[in-house]
Scaffold this motif. Structure first.
Motif, PDB file in Angstrom:
ATOM      1  N   ASP A  36      54.820  35.743  35.060  1.00 36.17           N
ATOM      2  CA  ASP A  36      55.260  35.076  33.840  1.00 36.17           C
ATOM      3  C   ASP A  36      56.635  34.449  34.037  1.00 36.17           C
ATOM      4  OD1 ASP A  36      57.154  37.106  33.641  1.00 36.17           O
ATOM      5  OD2 ASP A  36      56.019  38.240  32.150  1.00 36.17           O
ATOM      6  N   ALA A  37      57.137  33.817  32.994  1.00 38.31           N
ATOM      7  CA  ALA A  37      58.398  33.082  33.101  1.00 38.31           C
ATOM      8  C   ALA A  37      59.573  34.004  33.399  1.00 38.31           C
ATOM      9  CB  ALA A  37      58.651  32.292  31.821  1.00 38.31           C
ATOM     10  N   LYS A  38      59.454  35.301  33.105  1.00 36.99           N
ATOM     11  CA  LYS A  38      60.532  36.250  33.365  1.00 36.99           C
ATOM     12  C   LYS A  38      60.438  36.890  34.752  1.00 36.99           C
ATOM     13  CE  LYS A  38      61.020  37.485  28.482  1.00 36.99           C
ATOM     14  NZ  LYS A  38      60.982  38.607  27.485  1.00 36.99           N
ATOM     15  N   GLY A  39      59.431  36.521  35.521  1.00 44.21           N
ATOM     16  CA  GLY A  39      59.282  37.070  36.868  1.00 44.21           C
ATOM     17  C   GLY A  39      58.458  38.332  36.934  1.00 44.21           C
ATOM     18  N   GLN A  40      57.828  38.739  35.838  1.00 44.82           N
ATOM     19  CA  GLN A  40      56.969  39.914  35.852  1.00 44.82           C
ATOM     20  C   GLN A  40      55.636  39.558  36.508  1.00 44.82           C
ATOM     21  OE1 GLN A  40      58.002  42.980  34.773  1.00 44.82           O
ATOM     22  NE2 GLN A  40      60.001  41.983  34.482  1.00 44.82           N
ATOM     23  N   VAL A  41      55.191  40.406  37.444  1.00 41.42           N
ATOM     24  CA  VAL A  41      53.978  40.133  38.219  1.00 41.42           C
ATOM     25  C   VAL A  41      52.880  41.099  37.784  1.00 41.42           C
ATOM     26  CG1 VAL A  41      52.955  40.009  40.529  1.00 41.42           C
ATOM     27  CG2 VAL A  41      55.346  39.351  40.172  1.00 41.42           C
ATOM     28  N   SER A  42      51.691  40.575  37.581  1.00 40.43           N
ATOM     29  CA  SER A  42      50.535  41.402  37.254  1.00 40.43           C
ATOM     30  C   SER A  42      49.322  40.873  38.005  1.00 40.43           C
ATOM     31  CB  SER A  42      50.267  41.404  35.748  1.00 40.43           C
ATOM     32  OG  SER A  42      49.952  40.089  35.295  1.00 40.43           O
ATOM     33  N   PHE A  43      48.371  41.761  38.237  1.00 44.44           N
ATOM     34  CA  PHE A  43      47.112  41.393  38.878  1.00 44.44           C
ATOM     35  C   PHE A  43      46.001  41.707  37.882  1.00 44.44           C
ATOM     36  CE2 PHE A  43      50.062  42.170  42.277  1.00 44.44           C
ATOM     37  CZ  PHE A  43      49.776  41.183  43.212  1.00 44.44           C
ATOM     38  N   PRO A  44      45.366  40.693  37.300  1.00 43.42           N
ATOM     39  CA  PRO A  44      44.380  40.931  36.230  1.00 43.42           C
ATOM     40  C   PRO A  44      43.195  41.740  36.732  1.00 43.42           C
ATOM     41  CG  PRO A  44      44.270  38.664  37.002  1.00 43.42           C
ATOM     42  CD  PRO A  44      45.477  39.270  37.645  1.00 43.42           C
ATOM     43  N   ASP A  45      42.658  42.531  35.846  1.00 38.98           N
ATOM     44  CA  ASP A  45      41.515  43.377  36.162  1.00 38.98           C
ATOM     45  C   ASP A  45      40.241  42.562  35.956  1.00 38.98           C
ATOM     46  OD1 ASP A  45      39.848  45.440  36.741  1.00 38.98           O
ATOM     47  OD2 ASP A  45      40.126  46.493  34.832  1.00 38.98           O
ATOM     48  N   LEU A  46      39.810  41.893  37.009  1.00 42.61           N
ATOM     49  CA  LEU A  46      38.610  41.052  36.940  1.00 42.61           C
ATOM     50  C   LEU A  46      37.439  41.792  37.562  1.00 42.61           C
ATOM     51  CD1 LEU A  46      40.101  37.662  38.208  1.00 42.61           C
ATOM     52  CD2 LEU A  46      39.909  38.459  35.845  1.00 42.61           C
ATOM     53  N   PRO A  47      36.237  41.588  37.048  1.00 40.87           N
ATOM     54  CA  PRO A  47      35.058  42.148  37.720  1.00 40.87           C
ATOM     55  C   PRO A  47      34.993  41.649  39.165  1.00 40.87           C
ATOM     56  CG  PRO A  47      34.479  41.326  35.542  1.00 40.87           C
ATOM     57  CD  PRO A  47      35.887  40.873  35.801  1.00 40.87           C
ATOM     58  N   THR A  48      34.804  42.567  40.089  1.00 42.33           N
ATOM     59  CA  THR A  48      34.885  42.209  41.516  1.00 42.33           C
ATOM     60  C   THR A  48      33.803  41.225  41.919  1.00 42.33           C
ATOM     61  OG1 THR A  48      35.804  44.384  41.993  1.00 42.33           O
ATOM     62  CG2 THR A  48      34.909  43.119  43.852  1.00 42.33           C
ATOM     63  N   GLY A  49      32.575  41.497  41.531  1.00 41.31           N
ATOM     64  CA  GLY A  49      31.480  40.644  41.966  1.00 41.31           C
ATOM     65  C   GLY A  49      31.125  40.897  43.417  1.00 41.31           C
ATOM     66  N   ALA A  50      29.908  40.627  43.792  1.00 44.78           N
ATOM     67  CA  ALA A  50      29.476  40.795  45.176  1.00 44.78           C
ATOM     68  C   ALA A  50      29.853  39.572  45.994  1.00 44.78           C
ATOM     69  CB  ALA A  50      27.967  41.006  45.234  1.00 44.78           C
ATOM     70  N   PRO A  51      30.110  39.747  47.281  1.00 46.51           N
ATOM     71  CA  PRO A  51      30.374  38.575  48.121  1.00 46.51           C
ATOM     72  C   PRO A  51      29.202  37.596  48.102  1.00 46.51           C
ATOM     73  CG  PRO A  51      30.963  40.601  49.271  1.00 46.51           C
ATOM     74  CD  PRO A  51      30.237  41.011  48.018  1.00 46.51           C
ATOM     75  N   LEU A  52      29.495  36.352  48.349  1.00 48.10           N
ATOM     76  CA  LEU A  52      28.448  35.335  48.398  1.00 48.10           C
ATOM     77  C   LEU A  52      27.492  35.631  49.542  1.00 48.10           C
ATOM     78  CD1 LEU A  52      30.732  32.203  47.890  1.00 48.10           C
ATOM     79  CD2 LEU A  52      29.324  33.345  46.157  1.00 48.10           C
ATOM     80  N   GLY A  53      26.206  35.475  49.255  1.00 46.76           N
ATOM     81  CA  GLY A  53      25.210  35.745  50.281  1.00 46.76           C
ATOM     82  C   GLY A  53      24.466  37.035  50.065  1.00 46.76           C
ATOM     83  N   VAL A  54      24.922  37.864  49.119  1.00 44.68           N
ATOM     84  CA  VAL A  54      24.217  39.114  48.817  1.00 44.68           C
ATOM     85  C   VAL A  54      22.995  38.840  47.946  1.00 44.68           C
ATOM     86  CG1 VAL A  54      24.407  41.365  47.696  1.00 44.68           C
ATOM     87  CG2 VAL A  54      26.297  40.492  49.082  1.00 44.68           C
ATOM     88  N   GLY A  55      23.173  38.006  46.913  1.00 45.04           N
ATOM     89  CA  GLY A  55      22.075  37.624  46.043  1.00 45.04           C
ATOM     90  C   GLY A  55      21.721  38.687  45.020  1.00 45.04           C
ATOM     91  N   LEU A  56      21.117  38.252  43.926  1.00 51.53           N
ATOM     92  CA  LEU A  56      20.574  39.115  42.868  1.00 51.53           C
ATOM     93  C   LEU A  56      21.643  39.926  42.141  1.00 51.53           C
ATOM     94  CD1 LEU A  56      17.392  40.469  44.694  1.00 51.53           C
ATOM     95  CD2 LEU A  56      17.590  38.483  43.189  1.00 51.53           C
TER      96      LEU A  56
END
Length: 816
Positions: free
Chosen positions: A588-608
């Motif tokens: 953010d503008a104050k220099g605070q760093v965060s890593f959003p909690d996103l669904p990981t998802g499977a790597p491409l090529g796994v399928g389904l």
């Protein structure tokens, strides 16, 4: 300890072998016996001394030769051969026997008999020991000393070794004949032999009077001669010139060391340096390795053919440089610099013919090739270079460059055997250099391909400012399949992409290019991030199916990771989805760093496996950092440590420019040669000013078309875009009319003035508009065709509750 380390030891520290020694007078009577001789035939000194040596022979012919040795030695200067000797237990020993003629004061003669077991001799020779064969075949300098270490007997060979004539030697100690440290060391050894009654060895170097050009190595063996009572009669010293064998051992050690020290990496410059380092000081005082470098960066140029002709030779670049002097003052050029050479230089000849050049005495007089090469001429004279070898570096019937060997401090000129060793060293290094060069070619090609496939210039429009860094993996891993992208979408939005293809090399780079192209194509369809990743996953699956039929030598695509985000500068909302990739950092503008909690998802090529998108509202002035695992994962640290390091670097430099932040983050890497590709994409968001956006809700009735035209004209006047009124009226009319005709709910109109003028119309119908090719007698169906003619581009995308159709026009008037 390696062979090279053993060869470098002081000569006096090496292990020596024993030999059976006896001394006889002119009648063949034994006058001195050694413990080694007793061990060989099991007769003590008391049983042999005073007896004829013929008594030990099993054949009368041998006994006669031994008893009349004086005549034979006078005629031939000694005698050698294989004889049958009786062992005390009755066995017969086949021994290699040598009788050397010794001279004493007033012309007296005696003989020294040196004996080795003939069967054991071949075994020791096979094992590499040279002592027994030297005692049997090599010239030996022999001196016999009394218990006071005064010379009593010697042979003619000894004078050739040290230059001391017989008359000066008799009755005197060695320290009196040739004072010095070496003579004192020899006396110390001889006193030990007298006290112990055993044999000992010592080796030293010297300059014989017969060869002042080169220092020689000598091996001296000392034997205690015993009288009939077993007391010490004196010491017999046998010296052998082992210069040749010493040089052979050293050279074999060098060649053995070459197999482990040259080619430790796939770096061309490093391999060239390893060759130079190995040659100095064992072979030369100064060595250089220069490899072809033109016309494209080093490591890519194909070698020239090793055949005479008038073809233009490539320039050379210095890959290796070594000297016995600190700082290599002999070289006017440093490593990695281009090396010029005159057409008349022997280097040119070697490059053209592929044959070595040996100049034992370097000719520096006027009229030689040095007249055309002043830099080398000056270096040669200033550093006393007097002998030269130039050896071509050949591989696959091509010349890759040259290796130059020079002597400065060593006064001995190079000889043919030196050239043979140099050629053998270079031959062993050439394969390593060629492998490194071939790898450099492939890696450079992969890097060039990847850089061409990556965006040459990132454009974020007015929505974001961007900066990026890409650092390829080290030479062992090779270039990977990392990629990043910033794609301008409709309505001022922007897509932010980062991905990583599994594997390294050209195949990974090609796969990356195919996926990047697929992402661009899917982005043009205005798909939401989760749907786009689903289609991209299908693309990877198809690639895997295609590659499954490839040959085993080809790398099959196993998959990839990807993070796809869409940022809307009007709402400051960012929608993200990831397929096995690491989450971005948000600062953010104050220099605070965060890593959003996103669904990981499977790597491409796994399928389904479905992908899930998350929408975030970003604080004003925020910055996002997209990256691949090469930035946060190293050989020694796991990802958590790397992510913490990344977050700290981003927070510490948040207020600086994106370029400065990118450079600062890369500098935090623990190594300059990462094991995997490093990718960093920094994005600082912008927000559209409210006076650049105008929107209206319209009723679902025909009168809304006229209302929409009037509001659009009024807004264009405010923005100073009167030249777009006519076309915008037609576009707004068509879009609103279609919304009324094909939907049932509310209608929303929005105008956006950014780098272009965008007109958006929302309706509740989920069906996208489809262009219709109207016939000449049709009254309807030409609206979208007219829009495509009047606008720069148009399209539609699905949104919550319906669809949105947009049309984009260039803001600036077109020059006629």
């Amino acid at each position: 300890m390696t062979d090279l380390d053993q060869a470098a030891l002081p000569l006096g520290l090496r292990k020596v072998s024993d030999a059976a020694i006896a001394m006889i007078d002119e009648q063949g009577t034994v006058v001195g016996w050694t413990q080694a001789a007793q061990r060989l035939v099991n007769y003590s000194a008391g049983e042999v001394v005073g007896q004829s040596i013929a008594g030990l022979m099993t054949s009368p012919r041998y006994a006669m030769q031994a008893s009349s040795f004086a005549e034979q030695c006078r005629a031939g200067g000694g005698w050698s051969g294989t004889v049958a000797v009786r062992h005390r237990d009755g066995r017969t020993l086949n021994l290699s026997l040598r009788i050397s003629l010794l001279r004493g004061p007033h012309g007296a003669l005696r003989g020294l008999v040196s004996v080795t077991n003939a069967g054991a001799l071949s075994a020791t020779a096979t094992n590499g020991s040279l002592r027994e064969s030297l005692l049997t075949h090599a010239p030996m300098g022999i001196v016999v000393y009394d218990p006071q270490l005064r010379c009593t007997w010697t042979n003619d060979v000894m004078e050739h070794f040290d230059g001391v004539p017989h008359d000066r030697r008799f009755g005197r100690r060695g320290v009196d004949v040739k004072p010095g440290f070496e003579a004192e060391a020899l006396e110390v050894v001889m006193r030990q032999v007298l006290r112990s009654g055993t044999s000992a060895g010592h080796e030293f170097r010297g300059w014989p009077p017969t060869d002042r050009r080169r220092e020689h190595a000598y091996s001296v063996s000392f034997f205690c001669l015993q009288d009939v009572s077993g007391e010490a009669l004196g010491v017999c010293s046998i010296a052998v010139d082992v210069t040749g064998s010493q040089r052979v051992r050293e050279r074999l050690a060098v060649l053995s060391e070459a197999s482990t020290r040259i080619g430790s990496t796939l770096d061309v410059i490093q391999t060239g340096q390893e060759l130079a380092d190995l040659a100095v000081p064992v072979l030369a005082d100064y060595a250089t390795v220069d490899l072809a470098a033109e016309p494209i960066p080093f490591g890519v140029q194909l070698p020239v053919d090793a055949s005479p002709g008038g073809e233009r030779l490539p320039a050379l670049r210095r890959a290796g440089l070594a000297s016995i002097h600190r700082g290599t003052p002999e070289s006017p050029w440093a490593r990695a610099e281009k090396i010029p050479f005159a057409p008349t230089s022997p280097i040119t000849k070697v490059m053209r013919t592929g044959r070595s050049h040996l100049e034992p005495v370097l000719d520096t007089s006027a009229g030689t090739w040095l007249d055309r090469d002043p830099a080398r001429a000056r270096s040669i004279r200033e550093n006393g270079m007097h002998s030269l070898m130039i050896v071509p570096i050949r591989a696959r019937r091509s010349v890759l460059g040259v290796a130059v060997f020079v002597r400065t401090k060593d006064p001995v000129p190079f000889q043919e055997d030196d050239l043979l060793l140099a050629e053998e060293l270079v031959t062993r290094a050439a394969l390593c250099l060629d492998n490194a060069r071939q790898y450099a070619c492939e890696r450079t090609a992969a890097l060039a391909l990847q850089r061409h496939l990556l965006p040459s210039r990132l454009k974020g429009g007015v929505a974001v400012d961007v900066a990026s860094r890409y650092l390829p993996a080290d030479t062992d891993a090779g270039v990977g399949g990392d990629w990043f992208d910033v794609i301008e979408l409709s309505c001022g939005r922007v897509a932010l992409v980062v991905g990583d293809v599994v594997g390294h090399g050209i195949n990974a780079a090609v796969t990356m290019g195919r996926l990047r192209t697929a992402v661009h194509t899917l982005a043009d369809l205005d798909l939401p991030p989760d749907e786009l990743l689903t289609h991209l996953d299908d693309t990877v699956l198809r690639l895997i199916e295609e590659d499954s039929g490839a040959s085993e030598k080809e790398t099959v695509v196993l998959g990839a990771t990807c993070l796809y985000a869409v940022y809307d500068p009007i709402t400051r909302r960012c929608t993200m989805a990831r397929a096995g990739h690491l989450p971005p950092a948000i600062i953010d503008a104050k220099g605070q760093v965060s890593f959003p909690d996103l669904p990981t998802g499977a790597p491409l090529g796994v399928g389904l496996v479905p992908f899930e998108a998350v929408e975030l509202e970003l604080p004003e002035g925020s910055m996002l950092a997209f990256y691949t695992d090469g930035l946060v994962e190293t050989r020694d640290d796991d990802i958590d440590v790397g992510i913490h390091r990344l977050g700290a670097a981003l927070a510490a430099h948040a207020g600086r420019s994106l370029e400065d932040i990118s450079s600062s983050v890369i500098k935090t890497l623990p190594t300059e040669t990462p094991a995997d590709d490093v990718t960093l994409l920094l994005v600082r968001i912008s927000t559209f000013s409210p006076n650049r956006v105008a929107d209206w809700d319209l009723p679902h009735e025909p009168s809304a078309v006229r209302t929409a035209r009037l509001m659009a004209d009024r807004q264009l006047s405010k923005w100073g875009l009167e030249h777009l009124m006519a076309t915008t009226e037609l576009i707004v009319s068509e879009l609103v009319t279609n919304a009324i005709r094909h939907s049932t709910g509310p209608i929303h109109l929005r105008l956006i003035e950014h780098q272009a003028l965008t007109c958006e119309v929302f309706d509740t119908s989920p069906s996208p508009p489809r262009p219709h090719h109207s016939q000449s007698n049709d009254e309807n169906g030409r609206g979208l065709f007219l829009i495509s003619q009047l606008s720069r581009r148009w399209g539609s995308r699905a949104v919550t509750g319906g669809k949105l159709v947009w049309v984009e026009q260039a803001s600036a008037p077109v020059a006629m």
